[in-house]
Scaffold this motif. Structure first.
Motif, PDB file in Angstrom:
ATOM      1  N   LEU A   6      41.099  84.979   9.393  1.00 44.49           N
ATOM      2  CA  LEU A   6      41.056  84.262   8.115  1.00 44.49           C
ATOM      3  C   LEU A   6      41.794  82.925   8.235  1.00 44.49           C
ATOM      4  CD1 LEU A   6      40.313  84.188   5.113  1.00 44.49           C
ATOM      5  CD2 LEU A   6      42.461  85.434   4.647  1.00 44.49           C
ATOM      6  N   ALA A   7      42.953  82.956   8.892  1.00 43.20           N
ATOM      7  CA  ALA A   7      43.717  81.720   9.077  1.00 43.20           C
ATOM      8  C   ALA A   7      42.923  80.718   9.914  1.00 43.20           C
ATOM      9  CB  ALA A   7      45.050  82.045   9.757  1.00 43.20           C
ATOM     10  N   LYS A   8      42.198  81.198  10.890  1.00 43.15           N
ATOM     11  CA  LYS A   8      41.387  80.326  11.739  1.00 43.15           C
ATOM     12  C   LYS A   8      40.243  79.702  10.936  1.00 43.15           C
ATOM     13  CE  LYS A   8      38.839  80.352  16.097  1.00 43.15           C
ATOM     14  NZ  LYS A   8      38.427  81.179  17.284  1.00 43.15           N
ATOM     15  N   LEU A   9      39.615  80.502  10.094  1.00 46.73           N
ATOM     16  CA  LEU A   9      38.493  80.007   9.295  1.00 46.73           C
ATOM     17  C   LEU A   9      38.939  78.987   8.244  1.00 46.73           C
ATOM     18  CD1 LEU A   9      36.557  83.372   8.753  1.00 46.73           C
ATOM     19  CD2 LEU A   9      35.696  81.352   9.970  1.00 46.73           C
ATOM     20  N   GLU A  10      40.139  79.161   7.734  1.00 49.89           N
ATOM     21  CA  GLU A  10      40.657  78.220   6.744  1.00 49.89           C
ATOM     22  C   GLU A  10      40.857  76.833   7.348  1.00 49.89           C
ATOM     23  OE1 GLU A  10      44.125  80.275   5.461  1.00 49.89           O
ATOM     24  OE2 GLU A  10      43.091  81.312   3.798  1.00 49.89           O
ATOM     25  N   LYS A  11      41.099  76.793   8.636  1.00 49.34           N
ATOM     26  CA  LYS A  11      41.276  75.504   9.316  1.00 49.34           C
ATOM     27  C   LYS A  11      39.933  74.901   9.751  1.00 49.34           C
ATOM     28  CE  LYS A  11      45.868  76.633  11.130  1.00 49.34           C
ATOM     29  NZ  LYS A  11      46.683  76.847  12.370  1.00 49.34           N
ATOM     30  N   GLU A  12      39.051  75.748  10.262  1.00 49.12           N
ATOM     31  CA  GLU A  12      37.772  75.273  10.777  1.00 49.12           C
ATOM     32  C   GLU A  12      36.754  76.419  10.739  1.00 49.12           C
ATOM     33  OE1 GLU A  12      34.668  73.452  11.889  1.00 49.12           O
ATOM     34  OE2 GLU A  12      36.534  72.294  11.742  1.00 49.12           O
ATOM     35  N   ASP A  13      35.647  76.199   9.976  1.00 49.49           N
ATOM     36  CA  ASP A  13      34.666  77.281   9.865  1.00 49.49           C
ATOM     37  C   ASP A  13      33.279  76.848  10.347  1.00 49.49           C
ATOM     38  OD1 ASP A  13      33.834  75.597   7.886  1.00 49.49           O
ATOM     39  OD2 ASP A  13      33.911  77.068   6.259  1.00 49.49           O
ATOM     40  N   GLY A  14      33.226  75.800  11.111  1.00 48.94           N
ATOM     41  CA  GLY A  14      31.929  75.320  11.587  1.00 48.94           C
ATOM     42  C   GLY A  14      31.198  76.327  12.448  1.00 48.94           C
ATOM     43  N   ASN A  15      31.955  77.161  13.181  1.00 51.91           N
ATOM     44  CA  ASN A  15      31.330  78.165  14.044  1.00 51.91           C
ATOM     45  C   ASN A  15      31.504  79.571  13.473  1.00 51.91           C
ATOM     46  OD1 ASN A  15      34.070  78.337  14.383  1.00 51.91           O
ATOM     47  ND2 ASN A  15      33.969  78.751  16.599  1.00 51.91           N
ATOM     48  N   ALA A  16      31.602  79.689  12.159  1.00 52.27           N
ATOM     49  CA  ALA A  16      31.869  80.985  11.527  1.00 52.27           C
ATOM     50  C   ALA A  16      30.811  82.030  11.888  1.00 52.27           C
ATOM     51  CB  ALA A  16      31.932  80.822  10.000  1.00 52.27           C
TER      52      ALA A  16
END
Length: 294
Positions: free
Chosen positions: A160-170
């Protein structure tokens, strides 16, 4: 004598003779008042139109003659059947006549066109039936509890912390699942069918425009970002006019049938025989109009 009566041919002949006598008697009684069959020009046109609908062409003279002869045959046998009382006690005939009476009243009801006020009132009275469902556009990243075990929650928090920073490759993150990564304007019913009621309930409480979670489903855990939420709303008449006109007409036909039945029903005194010895029963109190128990 017993041996003779056991002969199948003799029994058949006796039954056939009895039916013939009965037929002759009924036919003779009926003929005096109902012996003329008139095939009108309108009926011939109707027969030809029916033929044309089936065969996609107009019938020729020979075919028209055949249609007329078939009609006469049907009419003769129909009248003779009535004369013999073959319509009595026949549940199929009863149901068909019942249907024709209701079709007749429905045809009358269909002549009545609704006004704008009537349609608006009908929509208002049945608003929930036309309410547009809530819709969601969201993305989800799945984490398998069975695969990750006790680290599932910690992995979800880290992801979740990673997605909050960058979600281009979610779409490439998380674990594989045979469910779409992205849902576009999906209804609540569609979401519940795929991900379950528990997930839907959590989704309803989830804020929009940022990653949230984890949300639980029958599959495992999901990190979710709602990009768009359209709340459930009651539509205007112009939005659902066709459905309202159709449903208003159906309701009108039902009301017309019920009114017709109630008016006709008042002509009859109905006696329902009680199978018990009680002079009065609970069912007797429920009978309408002037029904009595006997």
């Amino acid at each position: 004598m017993r041996k003779i009566l056991k002969e199948p041919l003799l029994i058949f002949l006796l039954l056939a003779g009895s039916m013939f006598v009965l037929f002759q008697q009924a036919s003779n009684d009926y003929q005096s008042d109902n012996a003329e069959i008139v095939v009108t020009e309108m009926q011939i046109k109707a027969l030809s139109l029916g033929y044309e609908k089936v065969w996609q062409r107009s019938p020729n003279e020979k075919e028209v003659a055949g249609l007329i002869q078939n009609y006469i045959r049907e009419e003769v046998l129909y009248r003779e059947a009535l004369a013999m009382g073959l319509d009595k006690g026949d549940s199929v005939v009863r149901r068909r006549l019942h249907q024709k009476m209701e079709f007749l009243s429905e045809d009358i009801a269909s002549l009545d066109e609704p006004t704008e006020q009537e349609l608006q009132a009908y929509l208002l009275a049945n608003q929930e039936a036309y309410r547009q469902p809530a819709r969601f556009s969201f993305r989800q990243v799945y984490l398998s509890v069975s695969k990750r075990g006790q680290s599932s929650q910690a992995d979800a928090v880290a992801l979740l912390a990673k997605l909050e920073k960058e979600d281009g490759n979610a779409a490439t993150l998380g674990d594989s699942l045979m469910v779409n990564h992205q849902f576009n304007l999906a209804t609540a019913q569609e979401i519940e069918r795929v991900l379950g009621r528990e997930f839907l309930q959590s989704l309803n409480e989830t804020p929009t425009d940022n990653w949230q979670g984890p949300l639980s489903s029958g599959f495992g855990l999901h990190l979710v970002r709602i990009d768009k939420r359209i709340e459930s709303e009651a539509p205007g008449l112009d939005d659902v006019r066709k459905q309202v006109v159709r449903d208003w007409g159906s309701e009108k036909r039902k009301q017309t049938n019920e009114t017709l039945y109630n008016n006709l029903r008042k002509r009859y005194k109905v006696i329902v025989q009680d199978r018990s010895n009680n002079t009065k029963s609970e069912s007797a109190a429920k009978l309408s109009f002037n029904e009595t128990k006997k």
